[in-house]
Design a protein around this motif. Sequence first.
Motif, PDB file in Angstrom:
ATOM      1  N   LEU A 147       0.886  -1.083   0.056  1.00 52.05           N
ATOM      2  CA  LEU A 147      -0.019  -0.029  -0.297  1.00 52.05           C
ATOM      3  C   LEU A 147       0.792   1.361  -0.031  1.00 52.05           C
ATOM      4  N   VAL A 148       2.415   1.206   0.341  1.00 55.74           N
ATOM      5  CA  VAL A 148       2.866   2.388   0.495  1.00 55.74           C
ATOM      6  C   VAL A 148       3.149   2.832  -1.009  1.00 55.74           C
ATOM      7  N   LEU A 149       2.927   2.121  -1.958  1.00 51.88           N
ATOM      8  CA  LEU A 149       3.085   2.679  -3.333  1.00 51.88           C
ATOM      9  C   LEU A 149       2.175   3.902  -3.527  1.00 51.88           C
ATOM     10  N   MET A 150       1.231   3.941  -2.901  1.00 50.59           N
ATOM     11  CA  MET A 150       0.518   5.485  -3.194  1.00 50.59           C
ATOM     12  C   MET A 150       1.159   6.450  -2.389  1.00 50.59           C
ATOM     13  N   ALA A 151       2.175   6.126  -1.575  1.00 52.77           N
ATOM     14  CA  ALA A 151       2.615   7.326  -0.713  1.00 52.77           C
ATOM     15  C   ALA A 151       3.195   8.458  -1.289  1.00 52.77           C
ATOM     16  N   PRO A 152       3.596   8.332  -2.387  1.00 51.28           N
ATOM     17  CA  PRO A 152       4.301   9.580  -3.319  1.00 51.28           C
ATOM     18  C   PRO A 152       3.166  10.443  -4.070  1.00 51.28           C
TER      19      PRO A 152
ATOM     20  N   PRO B 145       0.488  12.136  -3.042  1.00 51.56           N
ATOM     21  CA  PRO B 145       0.440  13.627  -2.364  1.00 51.56           C
ATOM     22  C   PRO B 145       1.568  14.470  -2.723  1.00 51.56           C
ATOM     23  N   LEU B 146       2.766  14.072  -2.492  1.00 54.04           N
ATOM     24  CA  LEU B 146       4.122  14.597  -2.787  1.00 54.04           C
ATOM     25  C   LEU B 146       4.080  15.271  -4.189  1.00 54.04           C
ATOM     26  N   CYS B 147       3.717  14.173  -5.047  1.00 52.46           N
ATOM     27  CA  CYS B 147       3.670  14.577  -6.464  1.00 52.46           C
ATOM     28  C   CYS B 147       2.848  15.788  -6.784  1.00 52.46           C
ATOM     29  N   ALA B 148       1.483  15.512  -6.284  1.00 54.82           N
ATOM     30  CA  ALA B 148       0.522  16.649  -6.431  1.00 54.82           C
ATOM     31  C   ALA B 148       0.850  17.930  -5.543  1.00 54.82           C
TER      32      ALA B 148
ATOM     33  N   THR C 170      11.022  -1.101   8.757  1.00 57.02           N
ATOM     34  CA  THR C 170      10.310  -1.371   7.576  1.00 57.02           C
ATOM     35  C   THR C 170      11.259  -1.441   6.457  1.00 57.02           C
ATOM     36  N   THR C 171      10.686  -1.751   5.257  1.00 57.07           N
ATOM     37  CA  THR C 171      11.668  -1.933   4.113  1.00 57.07           C
ATOM     38  C   THR C 171      11.016  -1.107   2.809  1.00 57.07           C
ATOM     39  N   GLY C 172       9.826  -0.670   2.850  1.00 54.96           N
ATOM     40  CA  GLY C 172       9.387   0.134   1.610  1.00 54.96           C
ATOM     41  C   GLY C 172       9.479   1.648   1.639  1.00 54.96           C
ATOM     42  N   ALA C 173       9.854   2.236   2.834  1.00 51.92           N
ATOM     43  CA  ALA C 173       9.910   3.651   2.863  1.00 51.92           C
ATOM     44  C   ALA C 173      10.642   4.337   2.018  1.00 51.92           C
ATOM     45  N   LEU C 174      12.134   3.722   2.230  1.00 51.53           N
ATOM     46  CA  LEU C 174      13.229   4.440   1.216  1.00 51.53           C
ATOM     47  C   LEU C 174      12.966   4.165  -0.415  1.00 51.53           C
ATOM     48  N   ALA C 175      12.259   2.763  -0.584  1.00 52.44           N
ATOM     49  CA  ALA C 175      11.849   2.663  -1.929  1.00 52.44           C
ATOM     50  C   ALA C 175      10.594   3.684  -2.548  1.00 52.44           C
ATOM     51  N   ALA C 176       9.854   4.274  -1.699  1.00 54.40           N
ATOM     52  CA  ALA C 176       8.832   5.214  -1.668  1.00 54.40           C
ATOM     53  C   ALA C 176       9.566   6.606  -2.031  1.00 54.40           C
TER      54      ALA C 176
ATOM     55  N   THR D  94       9.138   8.402  -5.745  1.00 58.77           N
ATOM     56  CA  THR D  94       8.721   9.752  -5.681  1.00 58.77           C
ATOM     57  C   THR D  94       9.634  10.705  -6.799  1.00 58.77           C
ATOM     58  N   ALA D  95      10.880  10.127  -6.894  1.00 57.78           N
ATOM     59  CA  ALA D  95      11.882  10.478  -7.865  1.00 57.78           C
ATOM     60  C   ALA D  95      11.145  10.370  -9.213  1.00 57.78           C
ATOM     61  N   PHE D  96      10.960   8.898  -9.397  1.00 57.41           N
ATOM     62  CA  PHE D  96      10.508   8.507 -10.487  1.00 57.41           C
ATOM     63  C   PHE D  96       9.277   9.284 -10.898  1.00 57.41           C
ATOM     64  N   LEU D  97       8.306   9.322 -10.216  1.00 53.85           N
ATOM     65  CA  LEU D  97       6.853   9.906 -10.415  1.00 53.85           C
ATOM     66  C   LEU D  97       7.070  11.427 -10.764  1.00 53.85           C
TER      67      LEU D  97
END
Length: 194
Positions: free
Chosen positions: A48-53, A55-58, A107-113, A117-120
């Motif tokens: 679910l952390v895939l959607m974390a970036p 709001p930051l992109c918006a 956790t393991t997904g936050a740095l990948a988020a 974010t950079a990619f998106l």
Amino acid sequence: MWWWITARRAHIVISAALAAYVLLLVVLQDTTTELPSPLTSSGAPVLLVLMAPVPLCAGMMSSLQSRLLAAEETGVRPLKAMDTALVLAVITAALAVGAAVDELLDTTGALAAGRNTAFLIGLMLCIAPLAGARAVLLPAAWVITVALAGFTPTGHAYPWTVVGRDLADPYAAVAAPLVLAAGLAVQLRARPTP
């Protein structure tokens, strides 16, 4: 400098977007859910952390689209360079927050988020000259597409997804900075849209 920050509403919009990003990282952590996939007979587990970036992109697009066109067209300040610095500062903050959340909450997904974010943001900047403010929809659409059709029947993300890949994935590690660089290059060369 302060007029530029005020015109971009960076002190308000970016701060709120970064707070939402941090909240999503902390709340979602390594939570997964199985979403139906049109490509497989069963769903694949999606972090679910895939959607974390999103709001930051918006927030980034909202800030970049907030401008005083008359003042910016007649001014002599390096606004495109300042906007690029803002984008890089936001991505650096996303990576730093991701590293801190991973370290503090184990956790393991936050740095990948942060990488995502950079990619998106890079993707969004690539189409911003054509789409204007509507480019903000691309990160959300990309994440939804990845969640619904980006995983193999065995649960591994396809290489094209980038955001679904693990932090150590070499393809994603190369694709994210390349797409970000392309987006920044487009931003530097594009004429601002009203």
